[in-house]
Design a protein around this motif. Structure first.
Motif, short mmCIF file in Angstrom:
data_model
loop_
_atom_site.label_atom_id
_atom_site.label_comp_id
_atom_site.label_asym_id
_atom_site.label_seq_id
_atom_site.Cartn_x
_atom_site.Cartn_y
_atom_site.Cartn_z
N LEU A 1 0.83 -1.21 0.00
CA LEU A 1 0.00 0.00 0.00
C LEU A 1 0.86 1.26 0.00
CD1 LEU A 1 -2.68 -1.11 2.59
CD2 LEU A 1 -3.17 -0.39 0.25
N GLU A 2 1.84 1.29 0.88
CA GLU A 2 2.67 2.49 1.01
C GLU A 2 3.56 2.70 -0.21
OE1 GLU A 2 4.31 2.39 4.99
OE2 GLU A 2 2.29 2.38 5.82
N SER A 3 4.01 1.61 -0.83
CA SER A 3 4.83 1.76 -2.04
C SER A 3 3.98 2.27 -3.22
CB SER A 3 5.52 0.46 -2.40
OG SER A 3 4.59 -0.52 -2.81
N CYS A 4 2.66 2.14 -3.11
CA CYS A 4 1.76 2.65 -4.15
C CYS A 4 1.19 4.02 -3.77
CB CYS A 4 0.63 1.65 -4.39
SG CYS A 4 1.18 0.13 -5.17
N GLY A 5 1.71 4.62 -2.72
CA GLY A 5 1.32 5.98 -2.37
C GLY A 5 0.22 6.13 -1.34
N TYR A 6 -0.22 5.03 -0.73
CA TYR A 6 -1.28 5.10 0.28
C TYR A 6 -0.65 5.07 1.67
CZ TYR A 6 -4.32 3.85 -3.59
OH TYR A 6 -4.99 3.85 -4.78
N THR A 7 -1.28 5.76 2.60
CA THR A 7 -0.86 5.62 3.98
C THR A 7 -1.72 4.53 4.61
OG1 THR A 7 -2.40 7.35 4.69
CG2 THR A 7 -0.12 8.03 4.24
N SER A 8 -1.12 3.78 5.53
CA SER A 8 -1.86 2.69 6.15
C SER A 8 -1.51 2.61 7.62
CB SER A 8 -1.54 1.36 5.46
OG SER A 8 -0.18 1.03 5.60
N GLU A 9 -2.42 2.01 8.35
CA GLU A 9 -2.23 1.82 9.79
C GLU A 9 -2.73 0.44 10.16
OE1 GLU A 9 -3.88 3.68 13.96
OE2 GLU A 9 -3.70 5.00 12.24
N ALA A 10 -1.90 -0.29 10.91
CA ALA A 10 -2.30 -1.61 11.40
C ALA A 10 -3.12 -1.45 12.67
CB ALA A 10 -1.07 -2.46 11.68
N ILE A 11 -4.23 -2.14 12.71
CA ILE A 11 -5.07 -2.15 13.91
C ILE A 11 -5.25 -3.62 14.27
CG2 ILE A 11 -7.33 -1.57 14.85
CD1 ILE A 11 -7.36 0.81 12.92
N PRO A 12 -4.91 -4.00 15.51
CA PRO A 12 -4.82 -5.42 15.85
C PRO A 12 -6.13 -6.19 15.96
CG PRO A 12 -4.16 -4.05 17.71
CD PRO A 12 -4.42 -3.14 16.56
N SER A 13 -7.25 -5.51 16.16
CA SER A 13 -8.50 -6.26 16.35
C SER A 13 -9.69 -5.42 15.88
CB SER A 13 -8.68 -6.61 17.83
OG SER A 13 -8.99 -5.45 18.58
N GLY A 14 -10.80 -6.12 15.68
CA GLY A 14 -12.03 -5.44 15.32
C GLY A 14 -12.52 -4.52 16.41
N LYS A 15 -12.34 -4.94 17.65
CA LYS A 15 -12.76 -4.12 18.79
C LYS A 15 -11.99 -2.80 18.80
CE LYS A 15 -13.22 -4.35 23.80
NZ LYS A 15 -13.03 -5.18 24.99
N GLU A 16 -10.68 -2.88 18.57
CA GLU A 16 -9.88 -1.66 18.53
C GLU A 16 -10.24 -0.80 17.32
OE1 GLU A 16 -5.70 -1.87 19.65
OE2 GLU A 16 -6.11 -3.88 20.39
N LEU A 17 -10.58 -1.44 16.20
CA LEU A 17 -11.02 -0.69 15.03
C LEU A 17 -12.21 0.18 15.38
CD1 LEU A 17 -11.24 -0.02 11.97
CD2 LEU A 17 -12.70 -2.05 11.78
N LEU A 18 -13.19 -0.39 16.07
CA LEU A 18 -14.40 0.37 16.42
C LEU A 18 -14.07 1.55 17.32
CD1 LEU A 18 -16.83 -2.64 16.91
CD2 LEU A 18 -16.63 -1.12 14.91
N GLU A 19 -13.06 1.42 18.16
CA GLU A 19 -12.63 2.53 19.00
C GLU A 19 -11.93 3.61 18.17
OE1 GLU A 19 -13.28 3.28 22.23
OE2 GLU A 19 -14.65 1.59 22.04
N VAL A 20 -11.04 3.19 17.28
CA VAL A 20 -10.28 4.12 16.44
C VAL A 20 -11.22 4.89 15.52
CG1 VAL A 20 -8.55 4.28 14.59
CG2 VAL A 20 -8.14 2.81 16.57
N LEU A 21 -12.26 4.23 15.02
CA LEU A 21 -13.21 4.88 14.11
C LEU A 21 -13.93 6.05 14.76
CD1 LEU A 21 -14.79 1.88 12.19
CD2 LEU A 21 -13.26 3.64 11.27
N LYS A 22 -14.01 6.07 16.07
CA LYS A 22 -14.66 7.19 16.75
C LYS A 22 -13.85 8.48 16.59
CE LYS A 22 -16.80 4.21 20.19
NZ LYS A 22 -16.80 3.79 21.60
N GLN A 23 -12.54 8.33 16.32
CA GLN A 23 -11.65 9.48 16.20
C GLN A 23 -11.33 9.85 14.76
OE1 GLN A 23 -10.93 11.11 19.01
NE2 GLN A 23 -12.15 9.55 20.03
#
Length: 132
Positions: free
Chosen positions: A19-41
């Motif tokens: 992803l990053e070599s194609c110009g996208y920024t990415s972030e690893a999120i370890p679990s679905g539960k943490e995803l739902l928390e991160v999405l609030k921000q």
């Protein structure tokens, strides 16, 4: 920003590097539960969501996203070890925008990601035009 909810460390590294070599920024999120928390921000452009998350099911997280007014417009691509047709069909039935197999080549994987992002951009443009 592309969120990668992918527990398999080696594949996650490959995915994020690609992803990053194609110009996208990415972030690893370890679990679905943490995803739902991160999405609030922060709202990403795309979510790559593993089908077989440890301790939870990717389809359950997908259902939460698709049932939420806040998150329904975020494109989600499911990622899995298998290229099984019935698994793909379940993902699409639950609202996935696409499906990637870990055995898929990088070129096809990036083409699918770009296609989903293009569709999402067109929908956003149409929504903005309709609101004017």
């Amino acid at each position: 920003m592309v969120y990668c909810i992918e527990p398999k460390g080696e594949f996650r590294k490959i995915l994020m590097y690609t992803l990053e070599s194609c110009g996208y920024t990415s972030e690893a999120i370890p679990s679905g539960k943490e995803l739902l928390e991160v999405l609030k921000q922060h709202r990403p452009e795309l979510i790559l969501l593993d089908y077989d998350l440890p301790g939870e099911k990717g389809l359950d997280i997908l259902d939460i996203l698709r049932d939420s007014f806040e998150y329904v417009q975020i494109p989600v691509i499911m990622v899995s070890d298998t290229n099984d047709g019935s698994r793909k069909a379940r993902c699409f039935d639950h609202g996935a925008d696409d499906y990637l197999s870990r055995t898929m080549g990088k070129v096809e994987m990036m083409a699918r990601i770009r296609a989903v992002l293009r569709r999402a951009e067109r929908y956003q443009q149409a929504d903005r035009a309709a609101q004017m």
